[in-house]
Design a protein around this motif. Structure first.
Motif, mmCIF file in Angstrom:
data_model
loop_
_atom_site.group_PDB
_atom_site.id
_atom_site.type_symbol
_atom_site.label_atom_id
_atom_site.label_comp_id
_atom_site.label_asym_id
_atom_site.label_seq_id
_atom_site.Cartn_x
_atom_site.Cartn_y
_atom_site.Cartn_z
ATOM 1 N N ILE A 62 67.116 67.864 84.953
ATOM 2 C CA ILE A 62 67.726 66.537 85.011
ATOM 3 C C ILE A 62 67.843 66.078 86.468
ATOM 4 C CG2 ILE A 62 69.817 65.199 84.517
ATOM 5 C CD1 ILE A 62 67.940 66.025 82.100
ATOM 6 N N ALA A 63 68.174 66.996 87.354
ATOM 7 C CA ALA A 63 68.251 66.652 88.782
ATOM 8 C C ALA A 63 66.892 66.191 89.309
ATOM 9 C CB ALA A 63 68.762 67.848 89.585
ATOM 10 N N ARG A 64 65.814 66.861 88.867
ATOM 11 C CA ARG A 64 64.463 66.442 89.293
ATOM 12 C C ARG A 64 64.126 65.060 88.733
ATOM 13 N NH1 ARG A 64 63.569 71.900 88.186
ATOM 14 N NH2 ARG A 64 62.673 71.429 86.141
ATOM 15 N N GLN A 102 66.277 62.720 87.919
ATOM 16 C CA GLN A 102 67.116 61.746 88.627
ATOM 17 C C GLN A 102 66.572 61.463 90.023
ATOM 18 O OE1 GLN A 102 70.487 60.364 87.214
ATOM 19 N NE2 GLN A 102 69.249 58.950 88.389
ATOM 20 N N LYS A 103 66.035 62.481 90.669
ATOM 21 C CA LYS A 103 65.437 62.297 92.002
ATOM 22 C C LYS A 103 64.189 61.424 91.907
ATOM 23 C CE LYS A 103 63.857 64.848 96.030
ATOM 24 N NZ LYS A 103 63.567 66.158 96.598
ATOM 25 N N GLU A 104 63.426 61.619 90.845
ATOM 26 C CA GLU A 104 62.206 60.835 90.615
ATOM 27 C C GLU A 104 62.529 59.379 90.265
ATOM 28 O OE1 GLU A 104 57.911 60.806 89.976
ATOM 29 O OE2 GLU A 104 59.092 62.570 90.431
ATOM 30 N N MET A 105 63.659 59.180 89.568
ATOM 31 C CA MET A 105 64.055 57.845 89.113
ATOM 32 C C MET A 105 65.514 57.594 89.500
ATOM 33 S SD MET A 105 62.388 58.104 85.305
ATOM 34 C CE MET A 105 62.638 56.385 84.921
ATOM 35 N N PRO A 106 65.806 57.406 90.781
ATOM 36 C CA PRO A 106 67.203 57.316 91.228
ATOM 37 C C PRO A 106 67.983 56.131 90.656
ATOM 38 C CG PRO A 106 65.697 56.810 93.031
ATOM 39 C CD PRO A 106 64.865 57.277 91.878
ATOM 40 N N GLU A 107 67.289 55.088 90.261
ATOM 41 C CA GLU A 107 67.971 53.908 89.723
ATOM 42 C C GLU A 107 68.332 54.055 88.241
ATOM 43 O OE1 GLU A 107 63.864 53.679 88.403
ATOM 44 O OE2 GLU A 107 64.723 54.215 90.320
#
Length: 143
Positions: free
Chosen positions: A76-78, A80-85
């Motif tokens: 999930i962290a990866r 979220q990093k890929e799609m920060p918005e």
């Protein structure tokens, strides 16, 4: 109002479900290899106008996070990093695999089809999304 995407995360593959644009019906859309999850989700969200993502959070019988959460959180962290918005919400997924198997049995699926783990994952994602749509969390939020 945009779609809601749901993910039933697994170490090998992930079931994916999404609502229609009015958020009335949840439907399974795919099962993807976990290694391909970020690319699939990013492309789908750009193409279909997804407002946020619901990820099934595995819990034990007491409601505590299960041991498989240790694989889920980094994934999930990866994402979220890929799609920060993109807003990502965790939602209890207890018993979704059992319910998916029951639905397959009740639906009259042949035995060989019921052994298809990819289909179970996709159905589990659909159940997670339907449960989320009926939850107090969703009804009382401004999502």
């Amino acid at each position: 109002m945009g779609r809601i995407l749901a993910i039933d995360f697994g170490r090998r593959r992930c079931g994916i479900a999404a609502t229609d644009s009015l958020r009335i019906v949840a439907s399974g859309i795919a099962t993807v290899a976990t290694a391909q999850l970020n690319n699939f989700v990013k492309n789908y969200c750009e193409r279909e106008g997804v407002d946020f993502i619901v990820v099934g959070e595995p819990r034990d019988m007491h409601g505590d996070p299960s041991e498989s959460v240790r694989y889920l959180r980094p994934a999930i962290a990866r994402l979220q990093k890929e799609m920060p918005e993109m807003k990502i919400i965790s939602f209890d997924e207890r018993f979704t695999s059992v319910l998916a198997h029951r639905a397959m049995l009740d639906g009259g699926l042949p035995k060989m089809a019921r052994r298809d783990k990819a289909l179970v994952d996709e159905m589990s994602a659909t159940i997670i999304l339907n449960d989320f749509l009926g939850s107090r969390l969703y009804r009382e939020s401004n999502l």
